[in-house]
Design an enzyme around this catalytic site. Structure first.
Site, PDB file in Angstrom:
ATOM      1  N   GLU A  68      -9.236 -15.962 -36.828  1.00 13.05           N
ATOM      2  CA  GLU A  68      -9.393 -16.575 -37.901  1.00 13.05           C
ATOM      3  C   GLU A  68      -9.343 -15.383 -38.973  1.00 13.05           C
ATOM      4  OE1 GLU A  68     -13.275 -18.693 -38.217  1.00 13.05           O
ATOM      5  OE2 GLU A  68     -12.827 -19.825 -36.363  1.00 13.05           O
ATOM      6  N   SER A  99     -10.518  -9.281 -34.358  1.00 16.83           N
ATOM      7  CA  SER A  99     -11.034  -8.554 -33.236  1.00 16.83           C
ATOM      8  C   SER A  99     -12.603  -8.739 -33.113  1.00 16.83           C
ATOM      9  CB  SER A  99     -11.197  -6.885 -33.662  1.00 16.83           C
ATOM     10  OG  SER A  99      -9.816  -6.473 -33.944  1.00 16.83           O
ATOM     11  N   ASP A 112      -7.999 -12.351 -19.757  1.00 14.72           N
ATOM     12  CA  ASP A 112      -8.024 -11.739 -18.579  1.00 14.72           C
ATOM     13  C   ASP A 112      -6.861 -11.912 -17.588  1.00 14.72           C
ATOM     14  OD1 ASP A 112     -10.253  -9.825 -17.672  1.00 14.72           O
ATOM     15  OD2 ASP A 112      -9.961 -11.201 -15.700  1.00 14.72           O
ATOM     16  N   GLU A 149      -3.736  -9.936 -28.917  1.00 15.43           N
ATOM     17  CA  GLU A 149      -4.610 -10.151 -27.490  1.00 15.43           C
ATOM     18  C   GLU A 149      -5.346  -8.754 -27.351  1.00 15.43           C
ATOM     19  OE1 GLU A 149      -2.631 -11.800 -24.301  1.00 15.43           O
ATOM     20  OE2 GLU A 149      -1.143 -12.580 -25.587  1.00 15.43           O
TER      21      GLU A 149
END
Ligand SMILES: Cc1cc2nc3c(=O)[nH]c(=O)nc-3n(C[C@H](O)[C@H](O)[C@H](O)COP(=O)(O)OP(=O)(O)OC[C@H]3O[C@@H](n4cnc5c(N)ncnc54)[C@H](O)[C@@H]3O)c2cc1C
Length: 387
Positions: free
Chosen positions: A133, A138, A244, A368
């Protein structure tokens, strides 16, 4: 001839080697897909790539097969990204987003959610992952978008930004605050079809390596309770589980870009004559090439170590995936920078392959989980504090 010796490493099985060889032949025949730089041209190229990859069967590994739900094979995802990235950055993007956008469904979806996978795995629908957003990139646990309970469903209100495939996606996996608890434990995940009333593209975003990207507005977007993926309050855990799996594949894409830069450089310094001899004869040039090759191999070891560990049944590979992503993306930037340097003026010429690699690699160190965030993750894992 590109170095293919890594395919013999024990991290990979024969089926991976066969996959890599078939994909390499397909890429040599079909990529790159040429396109202009306007939003419309990039959108069209991306749609075309999804369709081509779907037709070729290459999107099948991006999501679980609803008819035969076996775990995602991270080594196949990494090999595919590495190979596509070596040939065409936008092809890698098109492949990667089909996986990231549906990762929550593959890992936590119901049979009803999984019906979408039949389409995304064929390239008949395009998916997107909507987590970031404007005020929480982060710091994702601090997200503001809300999903308020309303009768038999939820109403989503707020904004998402930097959403890859925003504007061309058919479905979005959206994370929003449902308020079971403050912070990370009060977020849930929803499957939102792109044509749901109230969902619109607020702004198309242009970046240095063009691909479809948008800021999205959710203005009272009503979804049924069955749109929730997982349970209320599990959204943050779901997002982290998806990352992950897919984080090492970002490292794999960086590895593909770095390998291409190395291959281009080896060819260039062999051919280019300077001071009456090939450029490669200069020892300082040999030093650069050696460091590039070292970076490439070290990244490959970390990427395929992470992928193999996940495929071998590890519940989480937080440390391995963070190391793979951090090292491969940061070192690829350095490898590509050396490639630009050794190409001289041609290296910065618009349209040259190393110039485009220089632009392609940059965002991988930000999305990511930025490089600094990966360092924090690794340090916390070492101290036993989780991610
Ligand atoms: C090309 C592109 C594609 C993207 N695609 C998607 C997508 O499909 N879906 C999606 O949800 N998001 C996507 N993103 C968003 C991306 O995940 C965020 O940009 C990223 O998480 C960083 O958030 P931010 O931009 O708000 O930067 P900020 O959070 O403001 O961070 C800025 C910088 O601060 C530093 N920093 C941050 N945290 C720490 C820390 N803990 N310790 C030390 N330093 C720190 C890092 O250097 C970081 O780069 C994309 C971004 C880009 C650029």
């Amino acid at each position: 001839m590109p170095d293919r010796s890594f395919l013999d490493w024990p991290f990979l099985d024969d089926r991976h080697r066969a996959h890599a060889e078939r994909l390499e032949a397909w890429c040599a025949k079909n990529l790159p897909v040429g396109h202009g730089h306007t939003t419309e041209e990039v959108d069209a190229a991306c749609r075309r790539l999804v369709a081509m990859l779907g037709e070729g069967g290459w999107l099948m590994p991006t999501a679980v097969d609803p008819a035969d739900p076996r775990p995602l094979d991270v080594r196949t995802l990494c090999l595919t990204r590495e190979t596509l990235a070596r040939h065409d950055g936008l092809a890698d993007f098109a492949f990667a987003m089909q996986g990231l956008g549906t990762g929550a469904i593959s890992l936590f979806g119901t049979d009803e959610h999984k019906e979408w996978l039949t389409q995304t795995r064929r390239g008949a629908a395009i998916s997107a992952f909507a987590l970031s957003e404007p005020r929480s990139g982060s710091d994702v646990a601090n997200m503001e978008m809300t999903a308020a309970r309303d009768g038999g469903g939820y109403v989503l209100t707020g904004e998402k930004t930097w959403i890859s495939n925003g504007g061309i996606a058919d479905l979005y996996c959206v994370f929003a605050r449902t308020g079971e608890a403050p912070g990370a434990k009060g977020i849930s995940c929803f499957l939102v079809p792109a044509d749901t009333p109230g969902l619109s593209v607020a702004e198309r975003l242009e970046v240095i390596a063009p691909h479809p990207l948008a800021r999205l507005s959710f203005d009272g977007v009503r979804v049924p309770a069955s749109a929730m993926i997982g349970r209320p309050g599990e959204g943050f855990r779901i997002a982290m589980s998806v990352l992950d799996v897919f984080r090492s594949t970002v490292g794999a894409a960086a590895l593909g870009f770095a390998r291409r830069a190395l291959d281009e450089t080896v060819a260039r310094v062999r051919d280019r004559q300077l001071f009456g001899a090939p450029l490669f004869d200069l020892q300082m040039v040999q030093g650069h090439v050696a460091e590039m090759a070292l970076d490439v191999d070290a990244s490959a070891l970390l990427v395929y170590r992470a992928a193999w560990t996940k495929d071998s049944g590890a519940a989480r590979v937080t440390r391995e995936a963070a190391m793979a992503k951090l090292h491969a993306t940061d070192r690829a930037q350095e490898v590509i920078d050396r490639a630009v340097q050794l190409h001289g003026g041609d290296g910065v010429r618009r349209g040259h392959i190393v110039e485009s690699l220089y632009r392609e690699i940059r965002a991988l160190r930000i999305y990511e989980g930025a490089s600094d965030v990966q360092k924090v993750v690794i340090a916390r894992q070492l101290m036993g504090g989780g991610s």
